[in-house]
Design an enzyme around this catalytic site. Structure first.
Site, PDB file in Angstrom:
ATOM      1  N   SER A  49       0.780  -1.240   0.000  1.00 45.04           N
ATOM      2  CA  SER A  49       0.000   0.000   0.000  1.00 45.04           C
ATOM      3  C   SER A  49       0.810   1.288   0.000  1.00 45.04           C
ATOM      4  CB  SER A  49      -0.957   0.011   1.198  1.00 45.04           C
ATOM      5  OG  SER A  49      -0.228  -0.017   2.412  1.00 45.04           O
ATOM      6  N   THR A  50       2.094   1.213   0.311  1.00 45.04           N
ATOM      7  CA  THR A  50       2.933   2.413   0.328  1.00 45.04           C
ATOM      8  C   THR A  50       4.329   2.063  -0.168  1.00 45.04           C
ATOM      9  OG1 THR A  50       3.664   2.058   2.617  1.00 45.04           O
ATOM     10  CG2 THR A  50       1.695   3.417   2.302  1.00 45.04           C
ATOM     11  N   PHE A  73      -1.982  -3.829   5.626  1.00 42.16           N
ATOM     12  CA  PHE A  73      -2.667  -3.636   6.902  1.00 42.16           C
ATOM     13  C   PHE A  73      -2.928  -2.149   7.071  1.00 42.16           C
ATOM     14  CE2 PHE A  73      -2.560  -4.810  11.719  1.00 42.16           C
ATOM     15  CZ  PHE A  73      -3.940  -4.926  11.699  1.00 42.16           C
ATOM     16  N   ALA A 111      -0.430  -9.493   7.649  1.00 45.71           N
ATOM     17  CA  ALA A 111       0.264 -10.410   6.741  1.00 45.71           C
ATOM     18  C   ALA A 111       1.023 -11.492   7.492  1.00 45.71           C
ATOM     19  CB  ALA A 111       1.221  -9.631   5.843  1.00 45.71           C
ATOM     20  N   ALA A 139       6.718  -3.815   6.195  1.00 51.86           N
ATOM     21  CA  ALA A 139       7.429  -2.982   7.170  1.00 51.86           C
ATOM     22  C   ALA A 139       6.507  -2.803   8.370  1.00 51.86           C
ATOM     23  CB  ALA A 139       7.802  -1.634   6.570  1.00 51.86           C
ATOM     24  N   TYR A 224      18.440  -2.620   2.372  1.00 50.68           N
ATOM     25  CA  TYR A 224      19.252  -1.413   2.209  1.00 50.68           C
ATOM     26  C   TYR A 224      20.598  -1.660   2.872  1.00 50.68           C
ATOM     27  CZ  TYR A 224      20.781   3.456   2.417  1.00 50.68           C
ATOM     28  OH  TYR A 224      21.512   4.611   2.271  1.00 50.68           O
ATOM     29  N   TYR A 234      22.370   1.401  11.133  1.00 48.56           N
ATOM     30  CA  TYR A 234      21.579   0.631  10.179  1.00 48.56           C
ATOM     31  C   TYR A 234      22.230  -0.719   9.881  1.00 48.56           C
ATOM     32  CZ  TYR A 234      18.122  -0.349   6.655  1.00 48.56           C
ATOM     33  OH  TYR A 234      17.094  -0.943   5.968  1.00 48.56           O
ATOM     34  N   VAL A 273      12.808   8.722   1.069  1.00 50.50           N
ATOM     35  CA  VAL A 273      11.926   9.146   2.145  1.00 50.50           C
ATOM     36  C   VAL A 273      10.740   8.189   2.204  1.00 50.50           C
ATOM     37  CG1 VAL A 273      10.510  10.995   3.079  1.00 50.50           C
ATOM     38  CG2 VAL A 273      12.588  11.550   1.799  1.00 50.50           C
ATOM     39  N   THR A 274      10.644   7.446   3.287  1.00 51.30           N
ATOM     40  CA  THR A 274       9.509   6.576   3.549  1.00 51.30           C
ATOM     41  C   THR A 274       9.094   6.758   4.997  1.00 51.30           C
ATOM     42  OG1 THR A 274      10.836   4.691   4.292  1.00 51.30           O
ATOM     43  CG2 THR A 274      10.401   4.848   1.913  1.00 51.30           C
TER      44      THR A 274
END
Length: 396
Positions: A49-50, A73, A111, A139, A224, A234, A273-274
């Site tokens: 969805s994104t 979701f 999910a 995510a 990533y 990260y 950008v998320t």
């Protein structure tokens, strides 16, 4: 109601249905303007969805003419509360797919759960027969294990030693020093349980067992790596431990799918950008500097451009895998170019609150952030009264 952005930290608590629809339409138009992809016929996107999941579904549908199932979701509007951006995005995508004569369905739910896996398999059997591509782009900060019932929570922390570096409040433009204490062994374990490869493997096991994977089926998950400046928080931190597990899972899935002549990949994508990346200390400042440099060099790609390149050049192109292993695809190659990273690091040393607008693309970061929720979008009257309730066509 008149819908305006309301922020709390790194999230926006409102979303604009018309703005989200415009953003989806813009992505669709970009893909339709590119060369047709000789790709999959039926695609399942888990986390659709994104961000990269949404862009993957759009690329598959409008770049390859694929039928798609999106699992996500998200919440519908309720009273004075808007729906989530992912809900509006999916409603717009379903409408555009129908107009283009493409079959598509959306499944809303957890999910990680057995119930959603079973519902998805039932839908595939009833409407699609088999799936050619499975995109895993989930995510989430939490996961409840479908067998043990244990609930895990992920953390964004370094491992073993504390980490200090610059960070950015992208709302105020303040550059400051942040220090993050190291994760415990239990926090590392739980983060791997949420963000690692176990659920991806569960999906593929059940799809294979149910006989709904086509011969030659491909699956891909997203990761990533990034530059050394972000490694402690990260790649070498809790998230990195989870991503290592994800990449090891790809190798196992290659063995699992051998009977179907299938393939499993992890695509290492560019920093963008998320909602997820906005939550990681240090990363928003790095992305702002990276955007500035890559735009100046004519190398910047947004989410849909990245996914089109992944599909057209790698998954269904002449370069199916690159770099250090057969299961790892590097579409972060432009970000990691030596000239790009040299310039970003030069600016990093100089970045302060009083020069962030000059050395980094703070305005670009802000625009991309708000566009995730449908705001700061051309062609939308944000002072207009609008109904927040939007139905998703073909919602299962």
């Amino acid at each position: 109601m008149i819908i305006q952005p309301k922020t709390r930290g790194f999230i926006c608590t409102t979303a604009h249905p018309e703005g989200c629809a415009k953003q989806v339409e813009s992505q669709i138009e970009y893909v339709k303007a590119q060369k047709k992809i000789d790709g999959p016929a039926n695609v399942l996107v888990i986390g659709a969805s994104t961000g990269y999941g949404l862009a993957s579904r759009i690329t598959a549908a409008f770049g390859a003419g694929a039928n798609t199932i999106g699992v996500f979701f998200d919440k519908a509007a309720e009273g004075q509360r808007t729906a989530s951006a992912g809900w509006y995005n999916s409603a717009a995508l379903e409408q555009k797919a129908a107009e283009a004569g493409l079959k598509s369905h959306s499944i809303v739910g957890d999910a990680f759960s057995e119930a959603i896996k079973e519902k998805t398999i039932e839908l595939i059997k009833a409407e699609y027969g088999t799936i050619d591509l499975v995109v895993y782009s989930v995510a989430s900060p939490r996961r409840t294990h479908p067998v043990t019932g244990e609930t895990f929570s992920s953390v964004i922390k370094p491992v073993e030693t504390a980490y200090s570096n610059k960070t950015l409040n992208f709302h105020s433009g303040e550059v400051s020093l942040t220090t993050i204490e190291p994760a415990t062994e239990e926090e590392v374990r739980q983060t791997i349980a949420v963000m690692g490869g176990e659920d991806w493997r569960m999906w593929m096991d059940q799809l294979l067992e149910a006989g709904v994977l086509a011969d030659g089926a491909t699956t891909v998950a997203y990761s990533y790596i990034g530059p050394e400046i972000t490694h402690p928080i990260y790649r070498e931190g809790t998230i990195g431990k989870a991503k290592n597990d994800l990449e090891q899972t790809a190798n196992k899935l290659n063995d699992l799918l051998a009977s179907k002549n299938g393939r499993a990949f992890v695509s290492v994508n560019k920093a963008l950008v998320t909602q997820s990346s906005s939550a990681i200390p240090v990363v928003p400042l790095y992305i702002s500097a990276l955007y500035k440099v890559m735009k100046e060099k004519g190398l910047h790609e947004n989410c849909i451009q990245q996914m089109y390149r992944l599909f057209s050049e790698h998954l269904y192109g002449n370069n199916p895998a690159t770099a250090e292993s057969s299961s790892l695809i590097r579409v972060d190659d432009w970000e990691m170019r030596e000239d790009v990273q040299t310039e970003v690091m030069k600016r990093w040393d100089e970045l302060q609150s009083d020069n962030v607008l000059d050395l980094a693309d703070l305005e670009g970061y802000r625009q991309d952030f708000f566009q995730l929720f449908g705001f700061h979008t051309d062609g939308v009257d944000f002072d207009a009264d609008i109904d927040p309730s939007v139905d998703i066509p073909n919602l299962v």
